[in-house]
Design a protein around this motif. Structure first.
Motif, PDB file in Angstrom:
ATOM      1  N   GLU A 244       0.808  -1.222   0.000  1.00  0.00           N
ATOM      2  CA  GLU A 244       0.000   0.000   0.000  1.00  0.00           C
ATOM      3  C   GLU A 244       0.841   1.273   0.000  1.00  0.00           C
ATOM      4  O   GLU A 244       0.363   2.332  -0.413  1.00  0.00           O
ATOM      5  N   ASP A 277      -2.127   0.288  -3.023  1.00  0.00           N
ATOM      6  CA  ASP A 277      -3.064   1.376  -2.782  1.00  0.00           C
ATOM      7  C   ASP A 277      -4.100   1.364  -3.905  1.00  0.00           C
ATOM      8  O   ASP A 277      -3.743   1.267  -5.083  1.00  0.00           O
ATOM      9  N   PRO A 278      -5.395   1.445  -3.570  1.00  0.00           N
ATOM     10  CA  PRO A 278      -6.418   1.391  -4.626  1.00  0.00           C
ATOM     11  C   PRO A 278      -6.246   2.454  -5.708  1.00  0.00           C
ATOM     12  O   PRO A 278      -6.673   2.255  -6.852  1.00  0.00           O
ATOM     13  N   LYS A 279      -5.620   3.581  -5.375  1.00  0.00           N
ATOM     14  CA  LYS A 279      -5.446   4.644  -6.362  1.00  0.00           C
ATOM     15  C   LYS A 279      -4.148   4.499  -7.162  1.00  0.00           C
ATOM     16  O   LYS A 279      -3.915   5.262  -8.098  1.00  0.00           O
ATOM     17  N   ARG A 281      -1.526   3.268  -9.857  1.00  0.00           N
ATOM     18  CA  ARG A 281      -1.564   2.748 -11.224  1.00  0.00           C
ATOM     19  C   ARG A 281      -0.144   2.412 -11.666  1.00  0.00           C
ATOM     20  O   ARG A 281       0.746   3.283 -11.637  1.00  0.00           O
ATOM     21  N   PRO A 302      -6.143  -4.259  -5.324  1.00  0.00           N
ATOM     22  CA  PRO A 302      -6.259  -3.111  -4.414  1.00  0.00           C
ATOM     23  C   PRO A 302      -6.506  -3.558  -2.983  1.00  0.00           C
ATOM     24  O   PRO A 302      -7.222  -4.531  -2.730  1.00  0.00           O
ATOM     25  N   GLU A 343     -12.952  -1.530  -6.515  1.00  0.00           N
ATOM     26  CA  GLU A 343     -12.150  -0.593  -7.287  1.00  0.00           C
ATOM     27  C   GLU A 343     -12.993   0.094  -8.350  1.00  0.00           C
ATOM     28  O   GLU A 343     -12.885   1.312  -8.567  1.00  0.00           O
ATOM     29  N   LEU A 346     -15.534   2.533  -6.400  1.00  0.00           N
ATOM     30  CA  LEU A 346     -14.946   3.666  -5.692  1.00  0.00           C
ATOM     31  C   LEU A 346     -14.083   4.546  -6.566  1.00  0.00           C
ATOM     32  O   LEU A 346     -14.004   5.762  -6.365  1.00  0.00           O
ATOM     33  N   TYR A 347     -13.399   3.918  -7.550  1.00  0.00           N
ATOM     34  CA  TYR A 347     -12.465   4.680  -8.375  1.00  0.00           C
ATOM     35  C   TYR A 347     -12.708   4.369  -9.858  1.00  0.00           C
ATOM     36  O   TYR A 347     -11.870   3.764 -10.525  1.00  0.00           O
ATOM     37  N   PRO A 348     -13.874   4.736 -10.378  1.00  0.00           N
ATOM     38  CA  PRO A 348     -14.171   4.451 -11.795  1.00  0.00           C
ATOM     39  C   PRO A 348     -13.166   5.134 -12.717  1.00  0.00           C
ATOM     40  O   PRO A 348     -12.723   6.247 -12.446  1.00  0.00           O
ATOM     41  N   GLN A 349     -12.784   4.408 -13.758  1.00  0.00           N
ATOM     42  CA  GLN A 349     -11.836   4.955 -14.742  1.00  0.00           C
ATOM     43  C   GLN A 349     -12.489   6.093 -15.506  1.00  0.00           C
ATOM     44  O   GLN A 349     -13.639   6.029 -15.893  1.00  0.00           O
ATOM     45  N   LYS A 350     -11.713   7.149 -15.722  1.00  0.00           N
ATOM     46  CA  LYS A 350     -12.247   8.274 -16.495  1.00  0.00           C
ATOM     47  C   LYS A 350     -12.006   8.037 -17.980  1.00  0.00           C
ATOM     48  O   LYS A 350     -11.057   7.415 -18.377  1.00  0.00           O
TER      49      LYS A 350
END
Length: 350
Positions: A244, A277-279, A281, A302, A343, A346-350
């Motif tokens: 993480e 870490d979920p964020k 990449r 994640p 994932e 909470l953190y959808p790809q843009k």
């Protein structure tokens, strides 16, 4: 009597085609073979046994000339070779009729033949491929003549499409040593009797581990075998753990450090593992610049703190999604499904 057993040299191959370092790999195959010839002189080998696929395909005349020159530098070594499924013979090809030096014996018949070397009190049996695939177990019916000579079988194959081998038949065929080719990783086929020397130099990313040749010393018809590592490079599969706290830069440093410590001359297939870490990449393009890296696979998942998320999102879609897995996901598949689902929510790809 001392011999060197080598196979699957694949002169003319171009490993890692398309990568920036690939232009030198073909030359390295030739250099490793040249060093093998030099070793035969240094170790005063009586025999150089080549168990097929000296070339990656039918050789050009200038390639045959280069190899013949190398053979001419041998001071006392007799070369005995067969053609394998890559450099198989067809009528009229230069390989089949090349005027080799006097110290070179080619067992180029499609039927098993034998060469007798009285000065070494040794007989060598073998035959060559005349097509790429041979599915018949042709070695099953080859039996050594009973006499007081040391008897060697040169053989190439061992899978369903390239002369399947029977351990039982070979073990009872009367040979003192069986020099095998075709399988690119060095390995024992029959203990104290039959060995795959493996490819002299790895040519495919699946050819992991050390490569080289077999050195054999014969005394009173007993063989003492040792493996001599000769390849200039290895293909390696390595895992790099991620947690993480890692960032794109820290993971790059981990990869670069691992390569430096393990061997910067080698070629890598790398897998990222662990909980990130979920964020986070992974910057795969940058990681590929860390060395001779063929590919990087990201298998990280994640890291989510489920109890905290359940409280924060109670009564909402995220909370309901976590609750659908019960107290805790049990199997690895469920764990991955939960992680990837969270994932995405909470953190959808843009």
């Amino acid at each position: 009597m001392r011999f060197i057993h080598v196979a699957d040299v694949h002169l003319g191959a171009a490993p890692d085609h398309g990568y920036v370092w690939a232009k030198n790999r073909g030359r390295e195959l030739w250099e490793s073979f040249r060093q093998c010839i030099a070793d035969a002189n240094e170790k005063k080998a009586d025999l150089l046994l080549i168990a097929g696929d000296l070339f990656h395909r039918q050789p050009e005349p200038h390639e045959l000339k280069e190899v013949n020159y190398l053979f001419s530098t041998l001071e006392k070594t007799v070369v005995v070779l067969i053609a394998g499924n890559h450099d198989y013979l067809t009528p009229g090809v230069p390989y089949a009729g090349y005027p080799w030096n006097e110290n070179v014996v080619c067992l180029f018949s499609p039927e098993c033949e034998r060469v007798r070397l009285p000065e070494l009190k040794t007989e060598i049996y073998g035959f060559s491929y005349y097509r790429q695939e041979i599915t018949d177990p042709l070695y099953n019916d080859i039996v050594a003549e009973k006499n007081d000579y040391f008897k060697i079988l040169l053989a190439h194959g061992g899978d369903a499409r390239h002369i399947p081998l029977s351990r039982e038949r070979l073990a009872n065929a009367g040979f003192d040593y069986i020099a095998l080719g075709h399988i690119h990783r060095p390995q024992v086929f029959i203990r104290n009797l039959a060995m795959y020397s493996g490819a002299l130099e790895p040519i495919d990313c699946e050819d992991t581990g050390p490569h080289g040749y077999i050195l054999g010393d014969v005394q009173r018809r007993k063989v003492k075998l040792s493996f001599v590592e000769k390849a200039q490079r290895q293909y390696r599969r390595e895992d790099v753990p991620v947690d993480e706290n890692d960032t794109a830069f820290s993971v790059r440093e981990k990869i670069a450090g691992m390569i430096q410590q393990t061997g910067s001359q080698d070629t890598y297939r790398i897998t990222l593992t662990g909980q990130r870490d979920p964020k986070f990449r992974a910057d795969i393009r940058e990681y590929l610049k860390c060395g001779r890296v063929l590919e990087i696979e990201d298998r990280t998942v994640p890291a989510f703190h489920l109890e905290e998320l359940k409280k924060r999102y109670q009564g909402q879609l995220v909370g309901d999604f976590i609750e659908s897995f019960g107290d805790a996901p049990q199997s690895p598949v469920e764990q991955k499904a939960l992680a990837y689902g969270l994932e995405a929510l909470l953190y959808p790809q843009k």
